[in-house]
Motif scaffolding. Sequence first.
Motif, PDB file in Angstrom:
ATOM      1  N   GLY A   1       0.825  -1.204   0.000  1.00 30.68           N
ATOM      2  CA  GLY A   1       0.000   0.000   0.000  1.00 30.68           C
ATOM      3  C   GLY A   1       0.858   1.252   0.000  1.00 30.68           C
ATOM      4  N   GLU A   2       0.187   2.384  -0.106  1.00 36.19           N
ATOM      5  CA  GLU A   2       0.910   3.650  -0.131  1.00 36.19           C
ATOM      6  C   GLU A   2       1.206   4.094   1.284  1.00 36.19           C
ATOM      7  OE1 GLU A   2       0.158   7.014  -3.229  1.00 36.19           O
ATOM      8  OE2 GLU A   2      -1.662   5.812  -3.026  1.00 36.19           O
ATOM      9  N   ALA A   3       2.335   4.747   1.462  1.00 39.23           N
ATOM     10  CA  ALA A   3       2.682   5.246   2.793  1.00 39.23           C
ATOM     11  C   ALA A   3       3.530   6.499   2.668  1.00 39.23           C
ATOM     12  CB  ALA A   3       3.453   4.178   3.564  1.00 39.23           C
ATOM     13  N   ASN A   4       3.273   7.466   3.540  1.00 43.53           N
ATOM     14  CA  ASN A   4       4.177   8.593   3.719  1.00 43.53           C
ATOM     15  C   ASN A   4       5.100   8.191   4.854  1.00 43.53           C
ATOM     16  OD1 ASN A   4       2.732  10.711   2.019  1.00 43.53           O
ATOM     17  ND2 ASN A   4       1.096  10.079   3.417  1.00 43.53           N
ATOM     18  N   VAL A   5       6.392   8.248   4.633  1.00 44.54           N
ATOM     19  CA  VAL A   5       7.329   7.954   5.719  1.00 44.54           C
ATOM     20  C   VAL A   5       7.971   9.272   6.132  1.00 44.54           C
ATOM     21  CG1 VAL A   5       9.334   6.607   6.426  1.00 44.54           C
ATOM     22  CG2 VAL A   5       7.698   5.625   4.799  1.00 44.54           C
ATOM     23  N   LEU A   6       7.586   9.750   7.308  1.00 38.85           N
ATOM     24  CA  LEU A   6       8.049  11.057   7.775  1.00 38.85           C
ATOM     25  C   LEU A   6       9.020  10.883   8.930  1.00 38.85           C
ATOM     26  CD1 LEU A   6       4.735  13.137   7.880  1.00 38.85           C
ATOM     27  CD2 LEU A   6       6.316  12.768   5.980  1.00 38.85           C
ATOM     28  N   SER A   7      10.001  11.773   9.020  1.00 39.46           N
ATOM     29  CA  SER A   7      10.868  11.687  10.194  1.00 39.46           C
ATOM     30  C   SER A   7      10.305  12.580  11.299  1.00 39.46           C
ATOM     31  CB  SER A   7      12.317  12.032   9.857  1.00 39.46           C
ATOM     32  OG  SER A   7      12.359  13.034   8.902  1.00 39.46           O
ATOM     33  N   GLY A   8      10.577  12.177  12.505  1.00 39.71           N
ATOM     34  CA  GLY A   8      10.048  12.929  13.648  1.00 39.71           C
ATOM     35  C   GLY A   8      10.755  12.512  14.920  1.00 39.71           C
ATOM     36  N   MET A   9      10.306  13.067  16.006  1.00 33.38           N
ATOM     37  CA  MET A   9      10.885  12.773  17.320  1.00 33.38           C
ATOM     38  C   MET A   9       9.796  12.163  18.194  1.00 33.38           C
ATOM     39  SD  MET A   9      13.650  12.921  19.092  1.00 33.38           S
ATOM     40  CE  MET A   9      14.741  14.059  18.244  1.00 33.38           C
ATOM     41  N   ALA A  10      10.023  10.943  18.642  1.00 37.52           N
ATOM     42  CA  ALA A  10       8.999  10.238  19.421  1.00 37.52           C
ATOM     43  C   ALA A  10       9.197  10.451  20.916  1.00 37.52           C
ATOM     44  CB  ALA A  10       9.045   8.753  19.105  1.00 37.52           C
ATOM     45  N   THR A  11       8.089  10.783  21.605  1.00 35.30           N
ATOM     46  CA  THR A  11       8.090  10.864  23.069  1.00 35.30           C
ATOM     47  C   THR A  11       6.714  10.439  23.563  1.00 35.30           C
ATOM     48  OG1 THR A  11       7.427  13.156  22.845  1.00 35.30           O
ATOM     49  CG2 THR A  11       9.736  12.766  23.441  1.00 35.30           C
ATOM     50  N   ASN A  12       6.643   9.754  24.667  1.00 34.88           N
ATOM     51  CA  ASN A  12       5.358   9.438  25.311  1.00 34.88           C
ATOM     52  C   ASN A  12       4.233   9.029  24.383  1.00 34.88           C
ATOM     53  OD1 ASN A  12       6.476  10.059  27.778  1.00 34.88           O
ATOM     54  ND2 ASN A  12       6.016  12.250  27.522  1.00 34.88           N
ATOM     55  N   GLY A  13       4.516   8.112  23.503  1.00 38.14           N
ATOM     56  CA  GLY A  13       3.445   7.586  22.664  1.00 38.14           C
ATOM     57  C   GLY A  13       3.024   8.481  21.518  1.00 38.14           C
ATOM     58  N   HIS A  14       3.772   9.573  21.309  1.00 43.67           N
ATOM     59  CA  HIS A  14       3.459  10.445  20.177  1.00 43.67           C
ATOM     60  C   HIS A  14       4.731  10.765  19.411  1.00 43.67           C
ATOM     61  CE1 HIS A  14      -0.381  11.060  22.116  1.00 43.67           C
ATOM     62  NE2 HIS A  14      -0.787  11.669  21.015  1.00 43.67           N
ATOM     63  N   VAL A  15       4.535  11.220  18.198  1.00 41.75           N
ATOM     64  CA  VAL A  15       5.690  11.700  17.453  1.00 41.75           C
ATOM     65  C   VAL A  15       5.310  13.029  16.802  1.00 41.75           C
ATOM     66  CG1 VAL A  15       5.097  10.249  15.465  1.00 41.75           C
ATOM     67  CG2 VAL A  15       7.410  11.107  15.683  1.00 41.75           C
ATOM     68  N   SER A  16       6.218  14.000  16.901  1.00 41.15           N
ATOM     69  CA  SER A  16       5.917  15.276  16.245  1.00 41.15           C
ATOM     70  C   SER A  16       6.521  15.258  14.844  1.00 41.15           C
ATOM     71  CB  SER A  16       6.424  16.457  17.070  1.00 41.15           C
ATOM     72  OG  SER A  16       7.753  16.226  17.461  1.00 41.15           O
ATOM     73  N   THR A  17       5.673  15.573  13.870  1.00 41.41           N
ATOM     74  CA  THR A  17       6.069  15.475  12.465  1.00 41.41           C
ATOM     75  C   THR A  17       5.627  16.728  11.713  1.00 41.41           C
ATOM     76  OG1 THR A  17       3.971  14.609  11.650  1.00 41.41           O
ATOM     77  CG2 THR A  17       5.501  12.990  12.568  1.00 41.41           C
ATOM     78  N   ALA A  18       5.878  16.728  10.426  1.00 44.81           N
ATOM     79  CA  ALA A  18       5.462  17.842   9.563  1.00 44.81           C
ATOM     80  C   ALA A  18       3.944  18.033   9.559  1.00 44.81           C
ATOM     81  CB  ALA A  18       5.963  17.599   8.146  1.00 44.81           C
ATOM     82  N   VAL A  19       3.187  16.966   9.905  1.00 41.35           N
ATOM     83  CA  VAL A  19       1.722  17.100   9.944  1.00 41.35           C
ATOM     84  C   VAL A  19       1.212  17.201  11.390  1.00 41.35           C
ATOM     85  CG1 VAL A  19       1.346  15.957   7.739  1.00 41.35           C
ATOM     86  CG2 VAL A  19       1.329  14.589   9.833  1.00 41.35           C
ATOM     87  N   GLY A  20       2.104  17.562  12.303  1.00 41.38           N
ATOM     88  CA  GLY A  20       1.708  17.724  13.700  1.00 41.38           C
ATOM     89  C   GLY A  20       1.914  16.447  14.496  1.00 41.38           C
ATOM     90  N   GLU A  21       1.216  16.364  15.621  1.00 43.07           N
ATOM     91  CA  GLU A  21       1.363  15.212  16.522  1.00 43.07           C
ATOM     92  C   GLU A  21       0.671  13.984  15.952  1.00 43.07           C
ATOM     93  OE1 GLU A  21       2.612  15.075  20.119  1.00 43.07           O
ATOM     94  OE2 GLU A  21       3.823  16.499  18.952  1.00 43.07           O
TER      95      GLU A  21
END
Length: 338
Positions: A234-254
Amino acid sequence: MSYLQANDVAKRFNGTSALAGVDLAVEQGESLALLGPSGCGKTTLLRILAGLEVPDRGDITLEGRTLTGPARFVAPEQRRIGMVFQDWALFPHMTVARNVAFGLGRAGDSGRVSETLDLVGLSHLADRYPDELSGGEAQRVAVARALAPRPRVLLFDEPFSNLDAGLRTRIRADVAALMREMRMTSIFVTHDQEESFVVGDRVAVMSEGRIMQVGRPADVYQNPASAWVATFVGEANVLSGMATNGHVSTAVGEVPLAGTLRGPCEVVIRPEYLVVGRGDQGVVSAVEFYGHDTTYQLALNGTKLVARVIAAPDFAPGDRVSVSYAGPGAAAFASASH
Ligand code: ADP
């Protein structure tokens, strides 16, 4: 121990590795799809299971008995493993019944032929010739021919790839349903992700002679074992981010995470979980309307994204939009350290 097993199977051709130590376990009555890009070793593995190829290392067992191993090799015709190839061609000068009997070799008896035609719902066509059959009926006859000797396992090598799109979706569903009804242990080789999800109770994803992941289609889709698997199924956007407490902050927000990863990571964001609205975060670069849904190609500060919405297009190329995530916990993988 599983019904059919490949254990640490390796094969090289002229110094090039085709299989690099494959373990695969198939349960009795299940349909397994072997999915991977062209050249990843799917056909080689199928041929080794059938006994048409001998591996350099490893063994194959069926019902706990060795078919291929360092000290034992059972001939293909004695394995009771049937094979259905891409080219389903029936003999044009033989009736349906004779085509099916052909699968039985010299031992063929008419009782077995009519039993098999019954099984696949084709008894009424026994006396027809191939050119008097629809495409779907012809495929069923080809399956009947492979089923007639009562194989313990049926192997399908890209069986639908020569069919045009409409016929293909119908016939693959039909054949997969037949295999499930019969509780036939079967393996379907395909390079088509959608097809693998339709025909496989489970899917084994292969790459470069290795199995990357085995699981139910929904599990593989939602919890891919790697970013590569994610983009292949399937299609996927693979974004880099920083993971903390079950979330990751990315270009599209949390984005909520499926696991407990921390630190720099790559997160897999399926296009259908992105919400596109009026805003000023990014710009629409292309729009494709498919009728049942719409995809947007988006650019967000240099990050390219694809979003899919179940609606006719609300935006056109050049429009400025907001993008956010509304989906389940996403899969993420620690970034390779530098
Ligand atoms: P797939 O079915 O996934 O397309 P194959 O099993 O056909 O992949 O091939 C795996 C690799 O082994 C490829 O690199 C292919 O070129 C090579 N290969 C397969 N069969 C042979 C052969 N008989 N001789 C030499 N190379 C082969």
